[in-house]
Motif scaffolding. Structure first.
Motif, PDB file in Angstrom:
ATOM      1  N   PHE A  24       5.704  -2.415   5.954  1.00 14.15           N
ATOM      2  CA  PHE A  24       4.360  -2.175   5.447  1.00 14.15           C
ATOM      3  C   PHE A  24       3.741  -0.963   6.148  1.00 14.15           C
ATOM      4  O   PHE A  24       4.093  -0.637   7.283  1.00 14.15           O
ATOM      5  N   THR A  25       2.807  -0.317   5.464  1.00 10.79           N
ATOM      6  CA  THR A  25       2.000   0.738   6.075  1.00 10.79           C
ATOM      7  C   THR A  25       0.686   0.110   6.517  1.00 10.79           C
ATOM      8  O   THR A  25       0.048  -0.605   5.738  1.00 10.79           O
ATOM      9  N   VAL A  36      -3.572  -3.218   5.089  1.00  9.96           N
ATOM     10  CA  VAL A  36      -2.116  -3.276   4.905  1.00  9.96           C
ATOM     11  C   VAL A  36      -1.791  -2.746   3.521  1.00  9.96           C
ATOM     12  O   VAL A  36      -2.263  -3.281   2.519  1.00  9.96           O
ATOM     13  N   GLU A  37      -0.992  -1.692   3.491  1.00 13.51           N
ATOM     14  CA  GLU A  37      -0.632  -1.056   2.224  1.00 13.51           C
ATOM     15  C   GLU A  37       0.756  -1.485   1.787  1.00 13.51           C
ATOM     16  O   GLU A  37       1.679  -1.576   2.601  1.00 13.51           O
ATOM     17  N   TYR A  38       0.874  -1.743   0.490  1.00 14.60           N
ATOM     18  CA  TYR A  38       2.160  -2.140  -0.070  1.00 14.60           C
ATOM     19  C   TYR A  38       2.266  -1.593  -1.485  1.00 14.60           C
ATOM     20  O   TYR A  38       1.314  -1.691  -2.257  1.00 14.60           O
ATOM     21  N   ASP A  39       3.401  -1.026  -1.803  1.00 14.72           N
ATOM     22  CA  ASP A  39       3.659  -0.513  -3.147  1.00 14.72           C
ATOM     23  C   ASP A  39       2.616   0.522  -3.571  1.00 14.72           C
ATOM     24  O   ASP A  39       2.147   0.522  -4.720  1.00 14.72           O
ATOM     25  N   LEU A  43      -3.085  -3.649  -0.072  1.00 19.86           N
ATOM     26  CA  LEU A  43      -2.919  -5.008  -0.591  1.00 19.86           C
ATOM     27  C   LEU A  43      -3.950  -5.961  -0.002  1.00 19.86           C
ATOM     28  O   LEU A  43      -4.493  -6.819  -0.702  1.00 19.86           O
ATOM     29  N   LYS A  62       2.342 -10.199  -6.590  1.00 22.46           N
ATOM     30  CA  LYS A  62       2.650  -9.899  -5.190  1.00 22.46           C
ATOM     31  C   LYS A  62       2.279 -11.066  -4.275  1.00 22.46           C
ATOM     32  O   LYS A  62       2.116 -10.887  -3.073  1.00 22.46           O
ATOM     33  N   VAL A  65       4.599 -11.673  -1.312  1.00 27.41           N
ATOM     34  CA  VAL A  65       4.411 -10.668  -0.260  1.00 27.41           C
ATOM     35  C   VAL A  65       3.171 -10.999   0.555  1.00 27.41           C
ATOM     36  O   VAL A  65       3.176 -10.924   1.796  1.00 27.41           O
ATOM     37  N   ILE A  69       2.710 -11.849   4.641  1.00 29.76           N
ATOM     38  CA  ILE A  69       1.753 -11.198   5.536  1.00 29.76           C
ATOM     39  C   ILE A  69       0.863 -12.239   6.194  1.00 29.76           C
ATOM     40  O   ILE A  69       0.600 -12.180   7.401  1.00 29.76           O
TER      41      ILE A  69
END
Length: 234
Positions: A24-25, A36-39, A43, A62, A65, A69
């Motif tokens: 994750f970013t 938290v960044e995803y895709d 997110l 998602k 996912v 988290i």
């Protein structure tokens, strides 16, 4: 910085390390929350208490996912709180910085904060509880379940659980595959048996963080075998 603020900061820093290790970013915010960044998009947001905030319309498809988290945030909050409250572990030859998390029947579970994330170790007392030996080390590394693995190891080494009562993650992966092969087959099942199998699959999903990857690899090995007939995943 107050002790409470320091603990909150350390928690979010530790959580950020684990989430980045999972791909994750993570972006810290001025409010000490993290995004938290995803895709390609944000997110969720996590605060210093481990609570998640998100827009429902952004998590469609998602949910799994997000659950991963959420579990990482919960587990990290648990062990960071324990490390903050635990007494120091003292033994001959052991440097400072180790905290005693649990002790039973001559076995020890300890934690150690590092710049790369928390490390967990199980040991056994020797020499009238003045020295430790046979350390089993978990993390810091890319495994998100180091804390969980260390607790399992402590339970076995201390005699709280028999090793035969625990399945390895590879065993759980194959059990999970077998359950779904049964559920997806045309073999008649009673509602009671189907519910039990679905419940068992859910427990395995909660116990094996990288289950999807393990199922894929296990399936791929069968597909690549000369006479393989592996389960095809959609």
């Amino acid at each position: 910085m107050t002790p409470a603020a320091k603990a909150s900061t350390e928690y979010l820093e530790e959580l950020s390390i684990l989430l980045r290790n999972q791909g994750f970013t993570v972006y810290p915010r001025e409010s000490r929350d993290i995004d938290v960044e995803y895709d390609g998009g944000v997110l969720c947001r996590i605060n210093e208490l481990g609570n998640l905030g998100y827009f429902a319309e952004k998590i469609t498809g998602k949910e799994t996912v997000l659950d991963r988290i959420r579990e990482t945030a919960r587990s990290t909050r648990e062990y960071m709180t324990l490390l903050e409250q635990a007494p120091p572990l003292k033994a001959d030859g052991l440097e400072d910085g180790y905290q005693l998390l649990a002790e039973f029947n001559g076995a020890v579970l300890a934690g150690h904060k590092t710049r790369y994330g928390a490390q967990f170790i199980t040991w056994e007392w020797v020499h009238n509880k003045t020295s430790l030996w046979q350390g089993h080390y978990y993390g810091p590394d890319r495994l998100p379940d180091s804390y969980k693995s260390a607790k399992r190891d402590f339970a076995v080494r201390s005699g709280l659980l028999l090793s035969s009562a625990l399945f390895t993650q590879d065993q759980l992966t194959e059990i999970y595959r077998s359950i779904h092969e049964t559920l997806d087959s045309e073999y008649p099942l009673t509602d009671e048996r189907r519910n039990l199998l679905e419940s068992a699959a859910g427990q395995i999903e909660d116990s094996v963080p990288d289950l999807d990857d393990r199922v894929y690899l296990s399936n791929q090995k069968e597909l690549d075998a000369p006479c393989g007939g592996g389960m095809k995943l959609s």
